[in-house]
Design a protein around this motif. Structure first.
Motif, PDB file in Angstrom:
ATOM      1  N   PHE A 141      61.193 -37.988 -97.463  1.00 43.29           N
ATOM      2  CA  PHE A 141      60.167 -38.108 -96.428  1.00 43.29           C
ATOM      3  C   PHE A 141      59.790 -36.724 -95.908  1.00 43.29           C
ATOM      4  CE2 PHE A 141      62.473 -42.126 -96.383  1.00 43.29           C
ATOM      5  CZ  PHE A 141      61.425 -43.037 -96.448  1.00 43.29           C
ATOM      6  N   ASP A 142      58.539 -36.604 -95.442  1.00 41.53           N
ATOM      7  CA  ASP A 142      58.102 -35.349 -94.824  1.00 41.53           C
ATOM      8  C   ASP A 142      58.650 -35.202 -93.413  1.00 41.53           C
ATOM      9  OD1 ASP A 142      56.350 -34.447 -96.969  1.00 41.53           O
ATOM     10  OD2 ASP A 142      55.074 -36.133 -96.417  1.00 41.53           O
ATOM     11  N   ALA A 143      58.801 -36.331 -92.719  1.00 41.37           N
ATOM     12  CA  ALA A 143      59.263 -36.303 -91.334  1.00 41.37           C
ATOM     13  C   ALA A 143      59.783 -37.679 -90.960  1.00 41.37           C
ATOM     14  CB  ALA A 143      58.123 -35.888 -90.390  1.00 41.37           C
ATOM     15  N   LYS A 153      70.016 -31.776 -84.736  1.00 38.96           N
ATOM     16  CA  LYS A 153      69.890 -30.571 -83.921  1.00 38.96           C
ATOM     17  C   LYS A 153      69.138 -29.439 -84.607  1.00 38.96           C
ATOM     18  CE  LYS A 153      72.122 -32.613 -80.683  1.00 38.96           C
ATOM     19  NZ  LYS A 153      71.361 -33.165 -79.546  1.00 38.96           N
ATOM     20  N   ASP A 154      69.118 -29.412 -85.932  1.00 37.09           N
ATOM     21  CA  ASP A 154      68.460 -28.309 -86.634  1.00 37.09           C
ATOM     22  C   ASP A 154      67.018 -28.631 -86.991  1.00 37.09           C
ATOM     23  OD1 ASP A 154      69.102 -30.269 -88.435  1.00 37.09           O
ATOM     24  OD2 ASP A 154      69.714 -28.899 -90.035  1.00 37.09           O
ATOM     25  N   MET A 155      66.461 -29.674 -86.383  1.00 43.37           N
ATOM     26  CA  MET A 155      65.079 -30.065 -86.654  1.00 43.37           C
ATOM     27  C   MET A 155      64.176 -29.700 -85.477  1.00 43.37           C
ATOM     28  SD  MET A 155      64.760 -31.657 -89.626  1.00 43.37           S
ATOM     29  CE  MET A 155      65.479 -32.793 -90.810  1.00 43.37           C
ATOM     30  N   LEU A 274      58.693 -37.234 -83.110  1.00 44.35           N
ATOM     31  CA  LEU A 274      58.537 -36.915 -84.531  1.00 44.35           C
ATOM     32  C   LEU A 274      59.401 -35.688 -84.799  1.00 44.35           C
ATOM     33  CD1 LEU A 274      56.650 -37.392 -87.197  1.00 44.35           C
ATOM     34  CD2 LEU A 274      55.569 -35.294 -86.411  1.00 44.35           C
ATOM     35  N   TYR A 275      60.221 -35.737 -85.839  1.00 44.34           N
ATOM     36  CA  TYR A 275      61.039 -34.558 -86.136  1.00 44.34           C
ATOM     37  C   TYR A 275      60.917 -34.188 -87.613  1.00 44.34           C
ATOM     38  CZ  TYR A 275      64.787 -37.472 -88.174  1.00 44.34           C
ATOM     39  OH  TYR A 275      65.511 -38.320 -88.958  1.00 44.34           O
ATOM     40  N   TYR A 276      61.017 -32.879 -87.866  1.00 40.89           N
ATOM     41  CA  TYR A 276      60.820 -32.359 -89.216  1.00 40.89           C
ATOM     42  C   TYR A 276      61.514 -31.014 -89.327  1.00 40.89           C
ATOM     43  CZ  TYR A 276      57.149 -29.892 -86.621  1.00 40.89           C
ATOM     44  OH  TYR A 276      56.457 -29.141 -85.691  1.00 40.89           O
ATOM     45  N   ALA A 277      61.715 -30.567 -90.554  1.00 42.06           N
ATOM     46  CA  ALA A 277      62.394 -29.300 -90.797  1.00 42.06           C
ATOM     47  C   ALA A 277      61.520 -28.144 -90.330  1.00 42.06           C
ATOM     48  CB  ALA A 277      62.731 -29.145 -92.284  1.00 42.06           C
ATOM     49  N   ARG A 287      51.323 -30.836 -91.402  1.00 43.45           N
ATOM     50  CA  ARG A 287      50.767 -29.876 -90.440  1.00 43.45           C
ATOM     51  C   ARG A 287      49.610 -30.503 -89.676  1.00 43.45           C
ATOM     52  NH1 ARG A 287      51.949 -26.804 -87.041  1.00 43.45           N
ATOM     53  NH2 ARG A 287      53.333 -25.701 -88.511  1.00 43.45           N
ATOM     54  N   ALA A 288      48.747 -31.221 -90.371  1.00 41.23           N
ATOM     55  CA  ALA A 288      47.613 -31.873 -89.707  1.00 41.23           C
ATOM     56  C   ALA A 288      48.098 -32.911 -88.695  1.00 41.23           C
ATOM     57  CB  ALA A 288      46.699 -32.526 -90.741  1.00 41.23           C
ATOM     58  N   PHE A 289      49.156 -33.671 -89.054  1.00 41.74           N
ATOM     59  CA  PHE A 289      49.686 -34.702 -88.148  1.00 41.74           C
ATOM     60  C   PHE A 289      50.334 -34.070 -86.932  1.00 41.74           C
ATOM     61  CE2 PHE A 289      52.759 -38.312 -87.313  1.00 41.74           C
ATOM     62  CZ  PHE A 289      51.779 -39.178 -86.834  1.00 41.74           C
ATOM     63  N   VAL A 290      51.069 -33.000 -87.133  1.00 43.24           N
ATOM     64  CA  VAL A 290      51.701 -32.287 -86.006  1.00 43.24           C
ATOM     65  C   VAL A 290      50.633 -31.751 -85.055  1.00 43.24           C
ATOM     66  CG1 VAL A 290      53.027 -30.230 -85.372  1.00 43.24           C
ATOM     67  CG2 VAL A 290      53.824 -31.711 -87.229  1.00 43.24           C
ATOM     68  N   ASP A 291      49.607 -31.118 -85.608  1.00 42.90           N
ATOM     69  CA  ASP A 291      48.526 -30.593 -84.772  1.00 42.90           C
ATOM     70  C   ASP A 291      47.815 -31.720 -84.022  1.00 42.90           C
ATOM     71  OD1 ASP A 291      49.139 -28.067 -85.659  1.00 42.90           O
ATOM     72  OD2 ASP A 291      47.522 -27.971 -87.135  1.00 42.90           O
TER      73      ASP A 291
END
Length: 307
Positions: A141-143, A153-155, A274-277, A287-291
């Motif tokens: 998964f992307d996120a 914790k590292d996300m 939402l969490y991701y590396a 990136r588009a979803f985060v923005d």
């Protein structure tokens, strides 16, 4: 010669076209000495002079002219390819893969992805809804979306959806008429209940209140399931007391098929994230979803509401 540095070839072409180290350096935002060093390396590798340099002029040698004629179309193709790749930031395309809890998939995500996909029609979405806890990146998964106590914790984590949610308790009118209404969470030990079991087999006890005043009880279940529709149906059918996300139970409460109880013990908690590396270059759909989420969060803060 196939391993000639592309940057040195590009530097040669820039100086040859401008016939000036200083002009080429100014347009490229580098120093003239850097271009001169690049040309020195290139000529040394080829074993041939490419430019004639004097204090007053820079001109291409015959070998330099032939190289420039062959090189210019290739550099143009490379520049076009880089521009096209960079344009993906403005028109992202591809597939966004998310792993989310059931509550998020059913209640929180639908209006968000509706707005997001309309804004980015070249992006497609894959969603897996599960309440277990997995390594989302290892699973492809992307996120992921999880609640605060389950975030790795590292996300990097950003809010998604409402910032406050609640757990409420309810039962069918017929059940309460027959068994009476519990007045305290400990009273539930004398009642039958409908409890949720996660995919890993764990059935969490019910926690009421917060901090030092919190009370945890594990009443005996009449129904133990990992399917919220079944759990709600059992509660509406009078089989016991249910406790779950307010969003799940609210339609039945509004319809009068369930009655809220222990309202002094409603539990509030932060909404999901939402969490991701924390990679420097995220996939374009992510990136588009985060923005998009950050823009919606700014909107909600500005107008005091969740859009």
């Amino acid at each position: 010669m196939n391993d000639l540095p592309l940057a040195d070839l590009d530097a040669f072409a820039a100086v040859a076209r401008e016939r000036s180290f200083r002009t080429a350096a100014r347009k490229r935002g580098v120093s003239a000495s850097a271009l001169s060093e690049a040309l020195r390396r290139l000529e040394a590798r080829l074993g041939v002079r490419l430019l004639n340099r004097t204090t007053r002029s820079v001109t291409a040698t015959e070998a330099g002219m032939r190289l420039l004629e062959r090189l210019s179309p290739a550099l143009g193709e490379i520049a076009g390819a880089l521009d096209q790749a960079a344009s993906e930031r403005d028109k992202p395309a591809g597939t966004l893969r998310l792993n989310v809890p059931t509550i998020v998939a059913r209640v929180i995500l639908p209006p968000i992805i509706g707005r997001f996909l309309k804004a980015h029609p070249a992006i497609s979405l894959e969603v897996v809804a599960e309440d277990g806890f997995i390594d989302v990146l290892a699973a492809g998964f992307d996120a992921g979306v999880r609640y605060e106590e389950r975030l790795e914790k590292d996300m990097i984590a950003i809010p998604i959806g409402p910032r406050v949610q609640r757990y409420v308790t309810a039962a069918a009118p017929d059940y309460l008429a027959k068994h009476g209404e519990p007045q305290h969470p400990r009273d539930l030990l004398e009642h039958t209940t409908i409890r949720h079991r996660f995919q890993n087999g764990i059935a969490l006890a019910w926690e009421f209140g917060e901090g030092a005043a919190a009370i945890t009880v594990a009443p005996p279940p009449t129904v133990l399931a990992n399917a919220i529709d079944l759990e709600i149906s059992a509660a509406v059918g009078g089989l016991g007391v249910i406790r779950s996300f307010e969003e799940f139970l609210l339609p039945e409460i509004k319809a009068g098929r369930l009655v809220p109880i222990l309202e002094a013990w409603v539990t509030s908690f932060p909404g999901p994230f939402l969490y991701y590396a924390g990679r420097r270059h995220l996939p374009a759909p992510l990136r588009a979803f985060v923005d998009f989420l950050k823009a919606e969060q700014r909107h909600s803060e500005r107008y005091g509401m969740f859009p």
